[in-house]
Design an enzyme around this catalytic site. Structure first.
Site, mmCIF file in Angstrom:
data_model
loop_
_atom_site.group_PDB
_atom_site.id
_atom_site.type_symbol
_atom_site.label_atom_id
_atom_site.label_comp_id
_atom_site.label_asym_id
_atom_site.label_seq_id
_atom_site.Cartn_x
_atom_site.Cartn_y
_atom_site.Cartn_z
ATOM 1 N N CYS A 115 -6.893 -9.073 -105.317
ATOM 2 C CA CYS A 115 -5.588 -8.549 -104.939
ATOM 3 C C CYS A 115 -4.583 -9.305 -105.795
ATOM 4 O O CYS A 115 -4.290 -10.464 -105.510
ATOM 5 C CB CYS A 115 -5.311 -8.753 -103.454
ATOM 6 S SG CYS A 115 -3.612 -8.327 -103.002
ATOM 7 N N CYS A 118 -0.901 -9.917 -103.831
ATOM 8 C CA CYS A 118 -0.806 -10.859 -102.703
ATOM 9 C C CYS A 118 -2.205 -11.401 -102.450
ATOM 10 O O CYS A 118 -2.711 -12.147 -103.301
ATOM 11 C CB CYS A 118 -0.139 -10.245 -101.474
ATOM 12 S SG CYS A 118 -0.670 -8.610 -100.971
ATOM 13 N N SER A 119 -2.839 -11.054 -101.350
ATOM 14 C CA SER A 119 -4.170 -11.613 -101.106
ATOM 15 C C SER A 119 -4.933 -10.738 -100.124
ATOM 16 O O SER A 119 -5.653 -11.249 -99.275
ATOM 17 C CB SER A 119 -4.053 -13.036 -100.572
ATOM 18 O OG SER A 119 -3.150 -13.051 -99.496
ATOM 19 N N CYS A 120 -4.788 -9.418 -100.235
ATOM 20 C CA CYS A 120 -5.443 -8.479 -99.323
ATOM 21 C C CYS A 120 -6.952 -8.722 -99.274
ATOM 22 O O CYS A 120 -7.581 -8.949 -100.308
ATOM 23 C CB CYS A 120 -5.177 -7.048 -99.781
ATOM 24 S SG CYS A 120 -3.431 -6.609 -99.755
#
Lengths: 213, 219
Positions: A115, A118-120
């Site tokens: 991701c 962000c950090s999905c």
């Protein structure tokens, strides 16, 4: 009411960063204490959430899904067609997996998840994400030089094996279905699940072996 | 917004700090922050507004502070900009005996049940037909004007192929401002050469999930 004003948010960030204690543990403590004082959350409830994610929700769930995909061709088909529905057969639906896609590795194709914005991450089937997954290094480099990143994880790919990097830019989350290793013929699901690594389901580990790490 | 969060393809970062384990270890404060994030918020927040607050961190802070500290700063800024409490409230001395008598208490069993029931999707049927079909080549918008977008810089003005249509989902660019609009949504495959130039692998691809207004017809 939320004002949805990005400039205001930026100003508040600058103010907070200048005035809060520098230790992140103290920063979080200040927030928790205020929320408790305001009656917005109970510490016992936070304890239960911590326990849920540290003890009960983790990559062992994804590993069970992979093991069934290896042993049950009809399940594999359902999983590849609609993974969000298929994981309900285990009761693993939940946080961030309302839209889920399973992508299967083959001898000629390798899949890898990132991701960049962000950090999905598919929390309800893989649990908390590893630190490297959230790092600037991985997010910046996985799309541009996936083969170099894979080398750092010990994965060497022939140039003709195609690397497909899935950048989770939307609600859809991903899980990689690694290939079933040789020497596991006749194994049951539980035994197979024990050899599926978390990284293999993110795509930074490729060749699983009949012995767990 | 061309913010620091848009890291894809940025150069100059060192090796990835790899691990091979299955269990993620977190500090107490990281666990507490995660739990706060799962249980609190303002009623009218949207996931895209929440992401945009993070994107508004000063760039050096975004790169420097630990991951869950960014979450603390995001939630706190969210509460302040929603009028739930003020920065002064946060910085004031606390009553150490406060114990939130009226806040709901949930045990592990209830939490696990809430998690299972918490699965969600903003997918919705809309009257408009999708403009693109699977197999069709498309180009991404070269310029982005929204504060928040999910079209990363590295994939702007590039040509790819639609490989899936997923139905309509909330458009993040508007959802970040609290405006709900559904738009058709696709997975687009780009060759590594299209994104990174002639020296890139001839067989590698990058796939992104993109909304219809991010795409224009080619040719």
């Amino acid at each position: 009411m939320t004002r949805f004003d990005g400039e205001e948010a930026a100003q508040v960030h600058r103010h907070l960063h200048a005035h809060l204690p520098s230790d992140p543990a103290l920063r979080v403590k200040a927030l928790e204490s205020l929320l408790v004082e305001r009656g917005m959350v109970a510490p016992e409830t936070l304890d239960a959430w911590v326990e849920a994610y540290s003890e009960h929700i983790g990559p062992m769930r994804g590993a069970q899904v992979v093991a069934r995909a290896w042993t049950d061709p009809a399940f594999r088909e359902r999983l590849l067609a609609n993974a969000a529905e298929a994981i309900k057969e285990f009761g693993f639906e939940g946080h961030a997996t309302g839209n889920l896609k399973a992508v299967a590795n083959t001898p000629t194709d390798h899949n890898m998840i990132v991701c960049t914005l962000c950090s999905c991450y598919p929390f309800s089937i893989l649990g908390m994400s590893p630190a490297w997954y959230k790092s600037s290094e991985y997010r910046a480099r996985a799309v541009r030089e996936p083969r170099k990143v894979l080398e750092e994880f010990g994965v060497s790919l022939d140039p003709e094996v195609a690397v497909h990097v899935w950048d989770s830019t939307a609600e859809l989350r991903y899980i990689v279905i690694p290939e079933r290793p040789a020497g596991t013929e006749g194994w049951d699901e539980a035994r197979l699940a024990a050899i599926v690594t978390r990284n293999s389901m993110i795509g930074t580990h490729r060749t699983l072996t009949a012995e767990a790490e | 917004m061309d913010g620091i969060h848009d890291l894809g393809g940025m150069q100059g970062f060192g090796p990835v700090d790899v691990d091979h384990g299955g269990h993620v270890t977190m500090a107490d404060w990281e666990n507490r922050m995660w739990a706060i994030a799962r249980t609190t918020g303002a009623p009218d927040w949207t996931v895209d507004w929440w992401r945009h607050i993070t994107e508004r961190l000063p760039p050096h802070v975004y790169l420097d502070v630990p991951y869950f500290e960014k979450w603390m700063l995001t939630y706190t800024t969210g509460f302040i900009t929603s009028g739930v409490f003020s920065a002064e409230d946060l910085l004031a001395d606390r009553d150490p005996t406060a114990n939130s008598p009226d806040a709901p208490r949930h045990d592990l069993t209830e939490v696990l049940e809430q998690l299972r029931n918490g699965t969600s999707s903003t997918r919705k049927d809309i009257p408009d037909a999708p403009r693109f079909t699977v197999g069709q080549p498309v180009r991404t918008q070269a310029d982005v004007y929204a504060d928040h977008t999910r079209l990363p810089r590295y994939a702007r003005g590039r040509t790819g192929t639609i490989i899936a249509h997923h139905g309509a989902y909330l458009l993040p660019d508007l959802n970040a401002r609290g405006v709900k609009k559904h738009e058709h949504h696709y997975t687009v495959s780009f060759t590594a050469k299209e994104l990174w130039g002639a020296e890139a692998s001839a067989v590698d691809t990058v796939k992104l999930d993109l909304w219809e207004s991010y795409l224009v017809q080619t040719g």
